[in-house]
Design a protein around this motif. Structure first.
Motif, PDB file in Angstrom:
ATOM      1  N   UNK A  28       0.809  -1.218   0.000  1.00  0.00           N
ATOM      2  CA  UNK A  28       0.000   0.000   0.000  1.00  0.00           C
ATOM      3  C   UNK A  28       0.847   1.275   0.000  1.00  0.00           C
ATOM      4  N   UNK A  29       1.964   1.266   0.713  1.00  0.00           N
ATOM      5  CA  UNK A  29       2.821   2.445   0.733  1.00  0.00           C
ATOM      6  C   UNK A  29       3.395   2.706  -0.649  1.00  0.00           C
ATOM      7  N   UNK A  30       3.856   1.665  -1.330  1.00  0.00           N
ATOM      8  CA  UNK A  30       4.411   1.825  -2.675  1.00  0.00           C
ATOM      9  C   UNK A  30       3.334   2.299  -3.631  1.00  0.00           C
ATOM     10  N   UNK A  31       2.125   1.777  -3.497  1.00  0.00           N
ATOM     11  CA  UNK A  31       1.030   2.193  -4.369  1.00  0.00           C
ATOM     12  C   UNK A  31       0.723   3.678  -4.162  1.00  0.00           C
ATOM     13  N   UNK A  32       0.759   4.125  -2.922  1.00  0.00           N
ATOM     14  CA  UNK A  32       0.510   5.538  -2.630  1.00  0.00           C
ATOM     15  C   UNK A  32       1.592   6.414  -3.222  1.00  0.00           C
ATOM     16  N   UNK A  33       2.843   5.983  -3.116  1.00  0.00           N
ATOM     17  CA  UNK A  33       3.947   6.769  -3.669  1.00  0.00           C
ATOM     18  C   UNK A  33       3.883   6.777  -5.187  1.00  0.00           C
ATOM     19  N   UNK A  34       3.565   5.650  -5.793  1.00  0.00           N
ATOM     20  CA  UNK A  34       3.408   5.614  -7.248  1.00  0.00           C
ATOM     21  C   UNK A  34       2.300   6.574  -7.679  1.00  0.00           C
ATOM     22  N   UNK A  35       1.201   6.578  -6.954  1.00  0.00           N
ATOM     23  CA  UNK A  35       0.104   7.500  -7.253  1.00  0.00           C
ATOM     24  C   UNK A  35       0.558   8.941  -7.061  1.00  0.00           C
ATOM     25  N   UNK A  36       1.369   9.185  -6.049  1.00  0.00           N
ATOM     26  CA  UNK A  36       1.859  10.546  -5.794  1.00  0.00           C
ATOM     27  C   UNK A  36       2.701  11.049  -6.958  1.00  0.00           C
ATOM     28  N   UNK A  37       3.516  10.169  -7.545  1.00  0.00           N
ATOM     29  CA  UNK A  37       4.316  10.563  -8.716  1.00  0.00           C
ATOM     30  C   UNK A  37       3.401  10.933  -9.883  1.00  0.00           C
ATOM     31  N   UNK A  38       2.362  10.138 -10.104  1.00  0.00           N
ATOM     32  CA  UNK A  38       1.421  10.425 -11.188  1.00  0.00           C
ATOM     33  C   UNK A  38       0.661  11.724 -10.938  1.00  0.00           C
ATOM     34  N   UNK A  39       0.230  11.926  -9.694  1.00  0.00           N
ATOM     35  CA  UNK A  39      -0.472  13.157  -9.343  1.00  0.00           C
ATOM     36  C   UNK A  39       0.452  14.357  -9.492  1.00  0.00           C
ATOM     37  N   UNK A  40       1.701  14.200  -9.087  1.00  0.00           N
ATOM     38  CA  UNK A  40       2.662  15.297  -9.210  1.00  0.00           C
ATOM     39  C   UNK A  40       2.798  15.728 -10.666  1.00  0.00           C
ATOM     40  N   UNK A  41       2.911  14.772 -11.559  1.00  0.00           N
ATOM     41  CA  UNK A  41       3.050  15.097 -12.981  1.00  0.00           C
ATOM     42  C   UNK A  41       1.786  15.768 -13.520  1.00  0.00           C
ATOM     43  N   UNK A  42       0.616  15.209 -13.210  1.00  0.00           N
ATOM     44  CA  UNK A  42      -0.642  15.778 -13.703  1.00  0.00           C
ATOM     45  C   UNK A  42      -0.897  17.159 -13.097  1.00  0.00           C
ATOM     46  N   UNK A  43      -0.685  17.286 -11.802  1.00  0.00           N
ATOM     47  CA  UNK A  43      -0.919  18.567 -11.129  1.00  0.00           C
ATOM     48  C   UNK A  43       0.041  19.635 -11.640  1.00  0.00           C
ATOM     49  N   UNK A  44       1.253  19.232 -11.939  1.00  0.00           N
ATOM     50  CA  UNK A  44       2.225  20.169 -12.492  1.00  0.00           C
ATOM     51  C   UNK A  44       1.755  20.674 -13.853  1.00  0.00           C
ATOM     52  N   UNK A  45       1.239  19.776 -14.685  1.00  0.00           N
ATOM     53  CA  UNK A  45       0.721  20.164 -15.996  1.00  0.00           C
ATOM     54  C   UNK A  45      -0.485  21.088 -15.868  1.00  0.00           C
ATOM     55  N   UNK A  46      -1.310  20.871 -14.844  1.00  0.00           N
ATOM     56  CA  UNK A  46      -2.526  21.660 -14.657  1.00  0.00           C
ATOM     57  C   UNK A  46      -2.317  22.912 -13.801  1.00  0.00           C
ATOM     58  N   UNK A  47      -1.160  23.026 -13.167  1.00  0.00           N
ATOM     59  CA  UNK A  47      -0.912  24.170 -12.299  1.00  0.00           C
ATOM     60  C   UNK A  47      -1.648  24.085 -10.974  1.00  0.00           C
ATOM     61  N   UNK A  48      -1.940  22.881 -10.526  1.00  0.00           N
ATOM     62  CA  UNK A  48      -2.654  22.659  -9.265  1.00  0.00           C
ATOM     63  C   UNK A  48      -1.640  22.640  -8.122  1.00  0.00           C
ATOM     64  N   UNK A  49      -1.382  23.794  -7.553  1.00  0.00           N
ATOM     65  CA  UNK A  49      -0.316  23.949  -6.557  1.00  0.00           C
ATOM     66  C   UNK A  49      -0.565  23.163  -5.271  1.00  0.00           C
ATOM     67  N   UNK A  50      -1.817  23.064  -4.847  1.00  0.00           N
ATOM     68  CA  UNK A  50      -2.121  22.305  -3.629  1.00  0.00           C
ATOM     69  C   UNK A  50      -1.788  20.828  -3.823  1.00  0.00           C
ATOM     70  N   UNK A  51      -2.147  20.280  -4.968  1.00  0.00           N
ATOM     71  CA  UNK A  51      -1.861  18.867  -5.246  1.00  0.00           C
ATOM     72  C   UNK A  51      -0.364  18.629  -5.431  1.00  0.00           C
ATOM     73  N   UNK A  52       0.325  19.587  -6.016  1.00  0.00           N
ATOM     74  CA  UNK A  52       1.784  19.473  -6.180  1.00  0.00           C
ATOM     75  C   UNK A  52       2.438  19.356  -4.814  1.00  0.00           C
ATOM     76  N   UNK A  53       2.079  20.243  -3.912  1.00  0.00           N
ATOM     77  CA  UNK A  53       2.681  20.231  -2.574  1.00  0.00           C
ATOM     78  C   UNK A  53       2.323  18.961  -1.804  1.00  0.00           C
ATOM     79  N   UNK A  54       1.064  18.519  -1.893  1.00  0.00           N
ATOM     80  CA  UNK A  54       0.644  17.303  -1.181  1.00  0.00           C
ATOM     81  C   UNK A  54       1.391  16.090  -1.711  1.00  0.00           C
ATOM     82  N   UNK A  55       1.510  15.973  -3.026  1.00  0.00           N
ATOM     83  CA  UNK A  55       2.207  14.815  -3.592  1.00  0.00           C
ATOM     84  C   UNK A  55       3.690  14.851  -3.241  1.00  0.00           C
ATOM     85  N   UNK A  56       4.289  16.021  -3.215  1.00  0.00           N
ATOM     86  CA  UNK A  56       5.701  16.132  -2.798  1.00  0.00           C
ATOM     87  C   UNK A  56       5.873  15.696  -1.343  1.00  0.00           C
ATOM     88  N   UNK A  57       4.924  16.071  -0.491  1.00  0.00           N
ATOM     89  CA  UNK A  57       5.029  15.667   0.915  1.00  0.00           C
ATOM     90  C   UNK A  57       4.890  14.156   1.077  1.00  0.00           C
TER      91      UNK A  57
END
Length: 81
Positions: A28-57
């Motif tokens: 589950x931890x690896x799945x969450x981190x994998x999802x965080x990488x995907x969210x980081x990329x998508x949020x970066x493309x969309x300019x979603x700063x809250x999601x960028x920071x959450x995924x980085x954390x």
């Protein structure tokens, strides 16, 4: 302008999986981190700063052997719903 992480994600994603496997990270931890990488990329493309920071954390917490905040984990896991 925010730096782009798409290429870095593709290059280091397998490294993150191997590191988690070596340190005994659970599935589950690896799945969450994998999802965080995907969210980081998508949020970066969309300019979603809250999601960028959450995924980085979430990513930072996993890399440092800590547990991510539940609010950050919830945001990451529910991002594409």
């Amino acid at each position: 302008m925010l730096p782009q992480f798409g290429t870095a994600v593709r290059k280091t994603k397998s490294l993150t999986k191997n590191l988690a496997a070596e340190t005994g990270g659970s599935a589950p931890e690896r799945a969450t981190v994998d999802a965080a990488w995907l969210v980081l990329e998508a949020a970066n493309d969309l300019g979603d700063h809250a999601a960028i920071e959450a995924s980085r954390r979430v990513i930072d917490a996993e890399l440092n052997g800590k547990v991510a905040a539940s609010a950050d984990t919830d945001l990451v896991l529910g991002y594409f719903r």
